[in-house]
Scaffold this motif. Structure first.
Motif, PDB file in Angstrom:
ATOM      1  N   ARG A 266      -3.111  -2.512  -1.146  1.00  0.00           N
ATOM      2  CA  ARG A 266      -3.443  -1.686  -2.317  1.00  0.00           C
ATOM      3  C   ARG A 266      -4.850  -1.078  -2.180  1.00  0.00           C
ATOM      4  NH1 ARG A 266       1.299  -3.765  -3.053  1.00  0.00           N
ATOM      5  NH2 ARG A 266       1.915  -4.792  -4.985  1.00  0.00           N
TER       6      ARG A 266
ATOM      7  N   ARG B 199      -1.072   0.360   2.142  1.00  0.00           N
ATOM      8  CA  ARG B 199      -0.048   0.128   1.109  1.00  0.00           C
ATOM      9  C   ARG B 199       0.026  -1.337   0.696  1.00  0.00           C
ATOM     10  NH1 ARG B 199       5.887   2.460   0.679  1.00  0.00           N
ATOM     11  NH2 ARG B 199       7.009   0.678  -0.164  1.00  0.00           N
TER      12      ARG B 199
ATOM     13  N   TYR C 170       5.203  -3.089  -4.984  1.00  0.00           N
ATOM     14  CA  TYR C 170       4.491  -1.856  -4.673  1.00  0.00           C
ATOM     15  C   TYR C 170       4.953  -0.724  -5.578  1.00  0.00           C
ATOM     16  CZ  TYR C 170       2.913   2.306  -2.258  1.00  0.00           C
ATOM     17  OH  TYR C 170       2.345   3.521  -1.976  1.00  0.00           O
TER      18      TYR C 170
END
Length: 349
Positions: A92, A89, A141
Motif C-alpha cells: 500500500r 500494491r 486490496y
C-alpha cells in the motif's frame, strides 16, 4: 529555441472555467502548416478535413480521484494529499505530494475521512513537497482501493477553478477513458462525443488507442532558458500490437495519422523506429519535444490552447512551426477562444 520564445500576452480571463455544454461544440482553430491559412470552425466539423481510412489516435488513460484531505496526528493540522502513483500494491505504498509539506516528517501519521477511516504513515522524504506514504488498511486490496478513491476528489487543476463541482467527475475525463492511472486528463480528447465518434465511424475514419498516464510533470514550470537542460518527469505508457499495426498500416497505405493531444504525440515519438514505424511497447517516457524536431509518425495533431512557457506549447510549436503557432495563438486571443483544460481546440494540418 529558448524559453523566452514561448511567451505571449496572457491573462487569467482567457482560461475556461467550465466546459461547453456539449463536448463537440467547442471552437476549433484550423492551422494549415503549408499555407499558413487559419480557419475558424466548430469542433464537430473536424471530420470534414479527413478521409476514409485516415486514423485518429487517442489516449485512453483514466483520471482517478487523486486529491485527498486529512489531518496530521496530535496537532490535527489540515493537510492536502495529492496521489501521484502507486509504488507497491501489496505494501500500500504511494508516491504523493503533501501541502503544506514543511511540517510533515518521516514517522508522522496522517488521518483521512470520518472516524479516521484511512490512516497513512510517512516513510520517506524525497523532495521538499514529495513523500512516500504507507496506508495502514486491514481489508483486501480491492476494498482499500475503493475506500481510497471514494474519499478522493477529482484533481481538477487549481488554475481552472478552486472548487470542484459534481459535473467535473464526468467532464474532466474523456468518454473513452479506460485504464486508470492519470492525475491529469488528456484534454484534447475531451472534445470528442459519442455522436462524433459514431459520425467518424460512418465516414470510415479509423480509431486506435494507446495509454499514457498523464502526470503532474506536464505542469511543472520550466525554469531554464536553455530548453535542452530541462528534464521531464517520467510517465508510464502502453502501446499494444493492435495499435501499432493500425498506425503502421495507415502510414504504409498513405493515409493520415492524427495525434489527439500532446500525450499521444510524446508516446508515438517514444516508440517509433528508425524506419518510421512504431513498435508495440510499454514502459516509461520522459521525452521532451521542442524545436527543432523531426516528427516521423503523425501527419496532423489536435491540441488545446496551452499556457505560456509550457512544455505542451513547445511541442505544439515544434509540430506546427514556431512562428505559425505563436501567430495562431495571437489570432485565438483576438477571436476570444477559450484557453486551458476546458477550453477550445486547435487542429494543425
Amino acid at each position: 529555441m529558448k524559453l523566452s520564445q514561448y511567451g505571449y500576452e496572457f491573462s487569467p480571463e482567457m482560461l475556461a472555467k467550465y466546459p461547453t455544454d456539449n463536448r463537440d461544440d467547442s471552437r476549433l482553430l484550423v492551422l494549415d502548416r503549408k499555407s499558413g491559412k487559419i480557419e475558424h470552425r466548430i469542433f464537430k466539423e473536424i471530420i470534414e478535413y479527413f478521409d476514409e481510412k485516415d486514423l485518429f489516435l487517442f489516449n485512453n488513460t483514466k483520471v482517478f480521484p487523486a486529491r485527498l484531505y486529512g489531518n496530521k496526528e496530535k496537532t490535527g493540522a489540515e493537510i492536502e494529499i495529492f496521489l501521484l502513483r502507486e509504488l507497491n500494491r501489496e505494501l500500500r505504498l504511494w508516491d504523493v505530494l503533501v501541502d503544506p509539506a514543511r511540517k510533515i516528517r518521516i514517522g508522522n501519521k496522517l488521518y483521512f475521512g470520518e472516524d479516521d477511516l484511512l490512516v497513512a504513515e510517512v516513510i520517506d522524504n524525497t523532495t521538499s513537497r514529495g513523500r512516500t506514504l504507507r496506508f495502514l488498511f486491514d481489508g483486501t486490496y480491492e476494498e482499500f482501493k475503493q475506500t481510497l478513491f471514494r474519499m478522493g476528489e477529482t484533481p481538477l487543476p487549481r488554475w481552472v477553478r478552486e472548487k470542484v463541482e459534481p459535473e467535473d467527475e464526468e467532464r474532466y475525463q474523456t468518454i473513452f477513458a479506460e485504464h486508470e492511472g492519470a492525475v491529469a486528463a488528456p484534454t484534447a480528447g475531451m472534445h470528442f462525443s459519442k455522436h462524433l465518434l459514431k459520425r467518424m465511424e460512418i465516414r470510415g475514419i479509423d480509431q486506435a488507442y494507446l495509454t499514457l498516464h498523464v502526470g503532474l510533470g506536464n505542469f511543472r514550470t520550466v525554469d531554464v532558458e536553455d530548453l535542452s537542460k530541462h528534464k521531464m518527469d517520467s510517465e508510464q505508457f502502453i502501446v499494444d500490437e493492435a495499435t501499432a499495426a493500425a498506425v503502421n498500416g495507415a502510414k504504409q497505405s498513405g493515409h493520415k495519422v492524427v495525434a489527439i493531444g500532446t500525450t499521444v504525440m510524446r508516446t508515438i515519438e517514444t516508440v517509433v523506429s528508425t524506419g518510421g514505424m512504431i513498435k508495440p511497447q510499454s514502459g516509461w517516457t520522459n521525452k521532451f519535444i521542442f524545436a527543432p524536431y523531426d516528427f516521423t509518425v503523425a501527419d496532423a495533431m489536435v491540441s488545446n490552447f496551452h499556457l505560456p512557457y509550457s512544455t505542451q506549447l513547445m511541442m505544439v510549436a515544434a509540430f506546427g512551426g514556431h512562428d505559425l503557432v505563436m501567430n495562431a495563438y495571437k489570432v485565438a486571443r483576438e477571436e476570444g477562444y477559450r484557453f486551458g483544460t476546458y477550453g477550445d481546440a486547435m487542429l494543425i494540418l
